[in-house]
Design a protein around this motif. Structure first.
Motif, PDB file in Angstrom:
ATOM      1  N   HIS A 206       0.873  -1.182   0.000  1.00 49.03           N
ATOM      2  CA  HIS A 206       0.000   0.000   0.000  1.00 49.03           C
ATOM      3  C   HIS A 206       0.907   1.228   0.000  1.00 49.03           C
ATOM      4  CE1 HIS A 206      -3.944   1.916   1.386  1.00 49.03           C
ATOM      5  NE2 HIS A 206      -3.085   2.897   1.221  1.00 49.03           N
ATOM      6  N   GLU A 208       1.218   5.379  -1.127  1.00 47.94           N
ATOM      7  CA  GLU A 208       0.416   6.560  -1.431  1.00 47.94           C
ATOM      8  C   GLU A 208       1.323   7.759  -1.714  1.00 47.94           C
ATOM      9  OE1 GLU A 208      -1.903   6.396   2.142  1.00 47.94           O
ATOM     10  OE2 GLU A 208      -0.622   7.826   3.192  1.00 47.94           O
ATOM     11  N   THR A 223       6.304   9.915  -1.624  1.00 45.55           N
ATOM     12  CA  THR A 223       5.479   8.743  -1.325  1.00 45.55           C
ATOM     13  C   THR A 223       5.494   8.409   0.156  1.00 45.55           C
ATOM     14  OG1 THR A 223       7.347   7.257  -1.718  1.00 45.55           O
ATOM     15  CG2 THR A 223       5.883   7.710  -3.594  1.00 45.55           C
ATOM     16  N   CYS A 226       2.340   2.380   3.538  1.00 52.71           N
ATOM     17  CA  CYS A 226       1.409   2.083   4.643  1.00 52.71           C
ATOM     18  C   CYS A 226       1.026   0.610   4.626  1.00 52.71           C
ATOM     19  CB  CYS A 226       0.163   2.959   4.521  1.00 52.71           C
ATOM     20  SG  CYS A 226       0.483   4.715   4.348  1.00 52.71           S
ATOM     21  N   LYS A 234      -4.321   0.781   9.067  1.00 57.11           N
ATOM     22  CA  LYS A 234      -2.892   1.068   9.069  1.00 57.11           C
ATOM     23  C   LYS A 234      -2.332   1.109  10.482  1.00 57.11           C
ATOM     24  CE  LYS A 234      -3.536   3.965   4.963  1.00 57.11           C
ATOM     25  NZ  LYS A 234      -3.557   5.352   4.441  1.00 57.11           N
ATOM     26  N   GLU A 237       3.466   3.801   9.195  1.00 54.52           N
ATOM     27  CA  GLU A 237       3.635   4.458   7.900  1.00 54.52           C
ATOM     28  C   GLU A 237       5.052   5.032   7.817  1.00 54.52           C
ATOM     29  OE1 GLU A 237      -0.644   5.125   9.396  1.00 54.52           O
ATOM     30  OE2 GLU A 237       1.308   5.806  10.138  1.00 54.52           O
ATOM     31  N   THR A 270      -4.399  12.742  -0.930  1.00 53.77           N
ATOM     32  CA  THR A 270      -3.519  11.580  -0.969  1.00 53.77           C
ATOM     33  C   THR A 270      -4.035  10.599  -2.007  1.00 53.77           C
ATOM     34  OG1 THR A 270      -2.868  11.784   1.351  1.00 53.77           O
ATOM     35  CG2 THR A 270      -2.610   9.628   0.330  1.00 53.77           C
ATOM     36  N   GLU A 272      -3.821   6.960  -3.488  1.00 53.83           N
ATOM     37  CA  GLU A 272      -3.398   5.662  -2.973  1.00 53.83           C
ATOM     38  C   GLU A 272      -3.284   4.632  -4.091  1.00 53.83           C
ATOM     39  OE1 GLU A 272      -5.534   4.396   0.443  1.00 53.83           O
ATOM     40  OE2 GLU A 272      -5.054   6.242   1.545  1.00 53.83           O
ATOM     41  N   ASN A 288      -7.859  10.158  -1.178  1.00 55.96           N
ATOM     42  CA  ASN A 288      -8.434  10.697   0.050  1.00 55.96           C
ATOM     43  C   ASN A 288      -8.361  12.216  -0.015  1.00 55.96           C
ATOM     44  OD1 ASN A 288      -9.117   8.271   1.557  1.00 55.96           O
ATOM     45  ND2 ASN A 288      -6.929   7.900   1.595  1.00 55.96           N
ATOM     46  N   GLN A 292      -4.299  13.329   5.928  1.00 50.98           N
ATOM     47  CA  GLN A 292      -4.212  11.947   6.386  1.00 50.98           C
ATOM     48  C   GLN A 292      -3.642  11.870   7.803  1.00 50.98           C
ATOM     49  OE1 GLN A 292      -5.999   9.984   4.140  1.00 50.98           O
ATOM     50  NE2 GLN A 292      -4.304   8.602   3.735  1.00 50.98           N
TER      51      GLN A 292
END
Length: 445
Positions: A206, A208, A223, A226, A234, A237, A270, A272, A288, A292
């Motif tokens: 994952h 983002e 970047t 996550c 999550k 991160e 963000t 993803e 998103n 975040q």
């Protein structure tokens, strides 16, 4: 200019917003529930307004009550933080209808990115690769989609987020029961039972990309990885995402900017992606349209205050940054400290915090609203703080995280600190570049 900012949130993000607004000379008014009227953010805000009772459905999630509170506070802007109403298009519309600025993107972006099927469509229009799949209005359509994608697969809530309404299906005989559960969970969490089917990539990461846009220009701020998750939630991160070849890394960031420009996006967002851990091929998942939880790791490697950028853009200012001015320096890692009992299947652990000794030192940052004597109420998310470390290299960041976790001492409630100590001690984590299955093989310390 923004003079009075109403903060429609609670906890650490409310305190985070208060601190940046104060540095910018903006008066803060915090909307609080009855349960939060004595919280640290309430004590730090310039003013507070009681939004409603403790239950979030009657306070932080009540559009009518939050809008009325913002109007009564004579606010000229509302910052929604993350969670609650932060990506709710009806809330943003109501705020703007009241003549108040919404610190977030335009309605069209919220609507497009708030619906996962629409987000897929927009992503394809912008030239981004997406995971094979599609909407499943009923079980018959779900079976047809499943034949197309193959097993294992994921069922996802169209209006979902945070792992709610998401189910993994390993074989055809599991599909009917899992789609019933996914639809019921989606209806309960989002008021929308729609789900869609998506191919499950067994070894996925994952990853983002943080973006900023002013409606005309767009840039990325690197970047974040996550991939350490439990039940799609999550846990850890880090930035930048480690172990991705330079060409793929650059392509990820360029794709995120391309989508941001395609949307004429305004604010912080963000984008993803799901990255195949073997081939590094990537697929657009969602965007998103808010700040975040993990934004501090991006701030740590760029030196840019993302809350400040949100407020400047909401104030109709153009981006004061160009891509050539963004430098990614060092490595940062964030661990979420939740009031949960890891040994009891992550059971929430509300109560009074008798002692809260947060770590400090070079390269260590703590974003928390909890101090000794504070109460963790049972009504909300269990996050009580985020421990963020920065190092010139990932190795140094990991070492600082290990030292910081060793000195962290929270008494009175159970926390996930021991879980993070186990994660940091794990050889796979120390090597970097792990996939989303990491937690399945994590041994209890």
């Amino acid at each position: 200019m923004i003079h009075r900012l109403f903060i429609a949130n609670r906890g650490e993000i409310a305190l985070r917003i208060i601190r940046t607004a104060r540095q910018m000379g903006i008066t803060t008014v915090l909307g609080v529930s009855e349960a939060d009227r004595d919280s640290l953010p309430a004590r730090q805000a310039d003013e507070i307004v009681i939004v409603g009772p403790a239950r979030s459905s009657e306070s932080y999630l009540s559009i009518d009550r939050v809008v009325a509170a913002a109007v009564s506070a004579r606010a000229d802007a509302v910052h929604p933080g993350y969670g609650f109403l932060s990506e709710n298009a009806a809330f943003a519309t109501a705020i703007r209808a009241a003549g108040i600025r919404f610190v977030g993107p335009e309605l069209a972006s919220l609507e497009a990115m708030g619906d996962k099927l629409m987000a897929r469509k927009v992503g394809i229009e912008a030239g981004l690769p997406v995971v094979p799949g599609g909407e499943a209005a009923d079980k018959t359509e779900a079976r047809r989609r499943a034949q197309e994608t193959g097993y294992p697969l994921l069922l996802k809530a169209v209006s979902g987020g945070g792992g709610r309404g998401m189910k993994r299906v390993n074989a055809p005989e599991e599909l009917d029961a899992q789609i019933d559960m996914a639809m019921a969970e989606a209806q309960a969490a989002f008021g929308d039972p729609r789900v869609y089917v998506e191919r499950f990539i067994a070894r996925g990461r994952h990853v983002e990309v943080q973006v900023l846009g002013d409606g005309e220009n767009a840039i990325h701020l690197g970047t974040r990885d996550c991939s350490i998750q439990r039940r799609f939630q999550k846990l850890v991160e880090e930035a930048p995402a480690p172990g991705i070849p330079d060409d793929k890394h650059q392509a990820l960031m360029e794709a995120a900017v391309r989508l941001t420009r395609h949307l004429n996006y305004r604010g912080a967002g963000t984008v993803e992606f799901l990255v195949d851990a073997k081939t590094f091929d990537f697929f657009f998942l969602e965007m998103n349209a808010r700040i975040q939880v993990e934004h501090p790791v991006t701030e740590a490697i760029t030196g840019i205050d993302l809350i400040e950028q949100q407020l400047l853009i909401a104030d109709d200012q153009k981006l004061g940054l160009t891509q050539s001015e963004i430098f990614l320096t060092g490595h940062a890692i964030e661990t979420r400290i939740n009031a949960e009992d890891w040994s009891a299947d992550f059971r929430p652990s509300p109560g009074t915090v008798r002692r809260a000794l947060w770590p400090g030192g070079p390269g260590v940052r703590v974003d928390s609203h909890i101090a000794s004597g504070d109460v963790v109420p049972p009504y909300y998310d269990s996050l009580i703080g985020k421990l963020i470390v920065w190092g010139a290299t990932r190795t140094q960041a990991v070492e600082r995280l290990e030292q910081a976790l060793a000195s962290l001492d929270i008494e009175g409630v159970s926390t996930t600190a021991d879980l993070h100590r186990c994660i940091v001690a794990d050889a796979r984590f120390r090597a970097g570049g792990i996939d989303t299955r990491f937690f399945e093989g994590l041994a209890h310390g």
